[in-house]
Design a protein around this motif. Structure first.
Motif, mmCIF file in Angstrom:
data_model
loop_
_atom_site.group_PDB
_atom_site.id
_atom_site.type_symbol
_atom_site.label_atom_id
_atom_site.label_comp_id
_atom_site.label_asym_id
_atom_site.label_seq_id
_atom_site.Cartn_x
_atom_site.Cartn_y
_atom_site.Cartn_z
ATOM 1 N N GLU A 187 0.817 -1.228 0.000
ATOM 2 C CA GLU A 187 0.000 0.000 0.000
ATOM 3 C C GLU A 187 0.841 1.265 0.000
ATOM 4 O O GLU A 187 0.422 2.299 -0.521
ATOM 5 C CB GLU A 187 -0.916 -0.001 1.234
ATOM 6 N N LEU A 197 -4.410 -10.350 0.395
ATOM 7 C CA LEU A 197 -4.995 -9.844 -0.852
ATOM 8 C C LEU A 197 -4.415 -8.483 -1.226
ATOM 9 O O LEU A 197 -4.144 -8.208 -2.404
ATOM 10 C CB LEU A 197 -6.514 -9.760 -0.714
ATOM 11 N N LEU A 198 -4.227 -7.619 -0.220
ATOM 12 C CA LEU A 198 -3.647 -6.305 -0.490
ATOM 13 C C LEU A 198 -2.240 -6.436 -1.054
ATOM 14 O O LEU A 198 -1.844 -5.690 -1.954
ATOM 15 C CB LEU A 198 -3.625 -5.470 0.793
ATOM 16 N N GLY A 222 -2.286 -7.961 -4.651
ATOM 17 C CA GLY A 222 -2.782 -7.015 -5.647
ATOM 18 C C GLY A 222 -1.699 -6.200 -6.318
ATOM 19 O O GLY A 222 -1.921 -5.620 -7.393
ATOM 20 N N THR A 223 -0.529 -6.126 -5.747
ATOM 21 C CA THR A 223 0.555 -5.319 -6.331
ATOM 22 C C THR A 223 1.601 -6.166 -7.047
ATOM 23 O O THR A 223 2.553 -5.619 -7.605
ATOM 24 C CB THR A 223 1.263 -4.514 -5.226
ATOM 25 N N MET A 264 -6.806 -14.483 -6.356
ATOM 26 C CA MET A 264 -7.835 -13.489 -6.041
ATOM 27 C C MET A 264 -9.168 -13.884 -6.668
ATOM 28 O O MET A 264 -10.233 -13.761 -6.048
ATOM 29 C CB MET A 264 -7.384 -12.115 -6.528
ATOM 30 N N THR A 292 -13.240 -7.686 -0.998
ATOM 31 C CA THR A 292 -11.845 -7.230 -1.058
ATOM 32 C C THR A 292 -11.114 -7.916 -2.198
ATOM 33 O O THR A 292 -10.330 -7.287 -2.931
ATOM 34 C CB THR A 292 -11.127 -7.519 0.271
ATOM 35 N N GLN A 350 -9.303 -5.986 -5.386
ATOM 36 C CA GLN A 350 -7.891 -6.197 -5.701
ATOM 37 C C GLN A 350 -7.722 -6.860 -7.070
ATOM 38 O O GLN A 350 -6.761 -6.567 -7.796
ATOM 39 C CB GLN A 350 -7.242 -7.056 -4.614
ATOM 40 N N HIS A 372 -5.663 -5.392 -10.120
ATOM 41 C CA HIS A 372 -4.581 -6.194 -10.690
ATOM 42 C C HIS A 372 -4.726 -6.304 -12.205
ATOM 43 O O HIS A 372 -3.738 -6.212 -12.960
ATOM 44 C CB HIS A 372 -4.578 -7.586 -10.051
#
Length: 761
Positions: free
Chosen positions: A628, A658-659, A662-663, A673, A689, A693, A697
């Motif tokens: 994040e 998941l956060l 996502g990157t 996901m 969520t 994400q 993505h």
């Protein structure tokens, strides 16, 4: 008529059965006292027959006569008669004074002799225990001791008798005498008490040393004088501070110098010129000896140390039983404090004192609790000591294997440290970076957390270690894993069964290479069992690789095999406390008997399930924090993908995983996901969520999920459900870049609400 007859017969049978049961019950009730009377009569007959063989002309009846008779029968090798007289003695239930009179008349030898004769046990053992208790109570009786001290000022006969009684009281009378000294005795009483303490000799030394911590300087001076008479060179370490500190009253200082001079047999005047720096060096040496747990304590059978300490609340000294590490911390802290008082600006002593203080708080809290915080705690003291001192505390801890201290120092540095702890120029000097590779999972994890709190803005040496440590902790939530490396499947299965019964989850590998790979990739491995016949790597190579890698260096290793292999394994076990050898056992209990003392001696117990779960939650938080906060330019989250994919199914970790996913530009991340989004068993909140994400993505890295998953997502959009989840799925649908025809169809399907319905009256 026949029915009536049958009914009558049935009733008669029931009545007879009931009568039979009642009669049996009455017989059983009568049988008990009859049997008891018979047993009592048989015992009386046995005693009567036995007494007929007694050589005594008259049979004893009183407690003193019965004991004397028992003593005589023991000397005549007549144990049955001796047991009879001891039984009769105990049946009289003699009062405390009678037993004390017997003890004073016969001394301890006769009681101990009887207690060791098997035919007289357990009655003779009970008698010895009761007499010893009464003697101890008598010795400690403050009223009796006060009277004896008063008798020291009486006639010559009274004085000699009182001296004899007090001297025989041994160490038990030291505490009452110390208590009398603290309550304003007359000058004559004080002299008499100190005189008795001198007569007690070395028995008084340990409690007197502990009493030096009392707040009364006048009493302290007297006790130091006594130590000059009863002490030895070991006592000197407790006197150096009082002989040299400018904060000590002149009377105490003079008494300490006289005492030291008496012990070393030199002139007290020469001690006045002793350089304070040499005293500081000696106190520093003693404190470090205890900090490093190298002091050779005399331990009891239970592995504990009997230590006299001053209890402020009780205003007295007490004898406690503590593990050697705790005893060393108590004594080492005292020496460190004294050294600091004599040389408060010396950095090494500041560091040592803070290290001992942290260790003390850590021991009180225990391994399963965080270090206490707040006023008066070592943690808060560390905060105000500053970065440099705490960094040195960390260095000391890493060098000395003080795991709890290292973790505590790292947590403090996370609050007060600066970025120079992770700068490239300081890489060789940074204890934080060194801790990332320290062979202990607790220390490694704490170091990774400290780095994250320091929040470096550029890459630094060890940056990859941070992700590796967090990833490994992420999946470390299950029961402790025990790895068995053995090419023989039957033998390995048997060992695995034993370990399973002891609460471990066993995993089997047939080669050293496979075992090492498994241990290095799984954070739950708490124990490794290796058979010496391991192949692909041989035993020496397997051990070398385990110890060379920071991920596995701290895992305890048990080599197991035939009993006669023990000598051959000595070179692998010698000088390596984390490696031992067990002879193969045929039972779980046999394995546990060997394993328990081995694990108990390790510097840090294995993480329990709760601690692993906490580490996993913290690790997931930091990985999400990296994602994040746009820190992916510093940390490569790609290395964390395997762990994130596994941990994403653990509900407390799912959102953070998941956060982070996502990157990461990874097909597996996007598929995971989508999988969580489509899983009806996952909480709606977490599915939403996953959808958000996933949409992000796809926008950033393109669409890589399968056509089957895309079709399922479309079906999910068309099926009514939770509004928030439906909205999140809409974001995924939009990210799939629909063509103009599909957009037109979706727009036409929308059911518009009449405008009038939106107007509120």
């Amino acid at each position: 008529m026949a029915n009536v007859s049958r009914r009558f017969v049935g009733t008669l049978v029931l009545l007879m059965l009931s009568f039979g049961l009642l009669l049996g019950s009455l017989i059983a009730q009568d049988a008990s006292p009859v049997d008891a009377d018979a047993a009592a009569a048989a015992e009386a007959k046995r005693r009567e027959d036995l007494l007929k063989t007694s050589p005594l002309p008259l049979q004893p009846e009183t407690a003193p006569d019965l004991f004397e008779a028992a003593v005589l029968m023991v000397d005549l090798a007549r144990p049955k008669l001796a047991r009879l007289y001891v039984d009769q003695l105990m049946e009289l239930k003699p009062d405390a004074q009678t037993l004390l009179d017997l003890r004073l008349k016969y001394g301890p030898a006769e009681f101990m002799k009887m207690a060791n004769i098997e035919e007289l046990q357990p009655v003779s053992s009970d008698l010895l225990e009761e007499v010893n208790r009464l003697m101890a109570d008598r010795a400690r009786d403050p009223v009796r001791i006060q009277k004896l001290v008063a008798d020291l000022g009486g006639s010559n006969e009274q004085r000699l008798l009182a001296e004899h009684e007090l001297k025989n009281g041994g160490q038990a009378i030291v505490v009452p005498l110390l208590n009398m000294l603290q309550h304003s005795p007359t000058p004559e009483e004080e002299r008499n008490i100190l005189h008795i303490l001198v007569l007690l000799g070395h028995r008084a030394e340990a409690p007197l040393v502990a009493a030096l911590d009392m707040p009364d300087d006048d009493v302290r001076a007297g006790l130091i004088s006594v130590l000059g008479h009863v002490g030895n060179r070991e006592t000197l370490s407790h006197l150096w501070y009082y002989a040299n500190s400018p904060k000590v009253p002149a009377g105490v200082k003079a008494a300490a110098r006289d005492a030291i001079a008496r012990i070393v047999k030199m002139d007290a005047g020469r001690l006045a010129d002793s350089p304070v720096e040499s005293v500081v060096t000696e106190l520093n040496r003693l404190a470090r000896l205890h900090y490093q747990h190298k002091y050779d304590w005399l331990v009891d059978d239970d592995g504990n140390v009997s230590l006299w300490v001053w209890k402020r609340e009780a205003e007295s000294v007490v004898l406690v039983k503590v593990p050697p590490r705790v005893a060393s911390n108590i004594l080492g802290s005292k020496f460190a404090r004294q050294a600091l008082a004599l040389s408060p600006e010396r950095r090494d002593i500041q560091v040592l004192f803070l290290s001992m203080t942290l260790a003390a708080d850590g021991m009180l809290a225990g391994w399963d609790k965080p270090l206490p915080t707040g006023p008066g705690t070592a943690h808060d003291l560390s905060l105000v000591a500053g970065e440099d001192v705490v960094a040195d505390v960390l260095r000391e801890a890493l060098q000395g294997g003080q795991i709890a201290n290292a973790v505590a120092a790292l947590r403090v540095l996370g609050q007060i440290g600066t970025l120079r702890m992770v700068r490239s120029a300081d890489a060789g000097r940074s204890p934080v970076l060194a801790a990332l590779n320290y062979p202990d999972t607790r220390v490694q994890f704490a170091a990774a957390g400290t780095v994250m709190q320091l929040d470096p803005q550029a890459k630094f040496p060890g940056v990859d270690r941070v992700i590796g440590i967090l990833s490994r902790a992420l999946t470390g939530q299950g029961k402790p894993v025990a790895l068995v490396i053995d090419p023989n499947p039957d033998r390995a299965s048997q060992m695995s069964g034993f370990l399973n019964e002891l609460g471990y989850v066993p995993h089997l590998r047939t080669t050293g290479r496979e075992g090492f790979r498994f241990a290095s990739e799984n954070a739950d491995v708490e124990l490794v069992f290796i058979h010496p016949s391991t192949v692909k790597w041989p035993l020496s190579s397997t051990l070398s690789n385990f110890r060379a890698d920071s991920r596995t260096a701290s895992i305890p290793i048990v080599l197991y095999g035939p009993e006669d292999f023990s000598g051959r394994m000595h070179r692998y076990v010698e000088d390596n406390p984390l490696v031992t050898y067990f002879g193969i056992t045929g039972t779980t209990q046999g394995l546990q008997a060997q394993l328990t003392p081995f694990l108990k001696n390790l510097t840090a117990p294995p993480l329990n399930e709760e601690q692993r779960a906490i580490q996993a939650e913290v690790a997931s938080y930091w990985l999400a924090h990296i994602a994040e906060g746009q820190r992916t330019k510093i940390y490569d989250l790609q290395a964390a993908v395997p762990s994130l994919l596994v941990a994403a199914h653990n509900v407390p970790l799912t959102e953070n995983c998941l956060l982070a996913l996502g990157t990461i530009a990874s097909r597996e991340a996007q598929e995971k996901m989508a999988e969580l989004l489509l899983d009806d068993g996952v909480e709606t909140r977490l599915r939403a969520t996953a959808a958000i994400q996933l949409a992000f993505h796809i926008q950033r890295h393109g669409l890589v999920v399968s056509n089957e998953q895309i079709a399922q997502i479309h079906e999910m959009w068309e099926t009514p459900g939770d509004p928030a989840l439906h909205t999140a799925v809409g974001a995924v649908i939009g990210s799939l870049r629909p063509n103009s025809r599909l957009v037109g169809e979706r727009l036409q399907e929308f059911q518009e609400q009449p405008a009038l319905e939106l107007i509120q009256p």
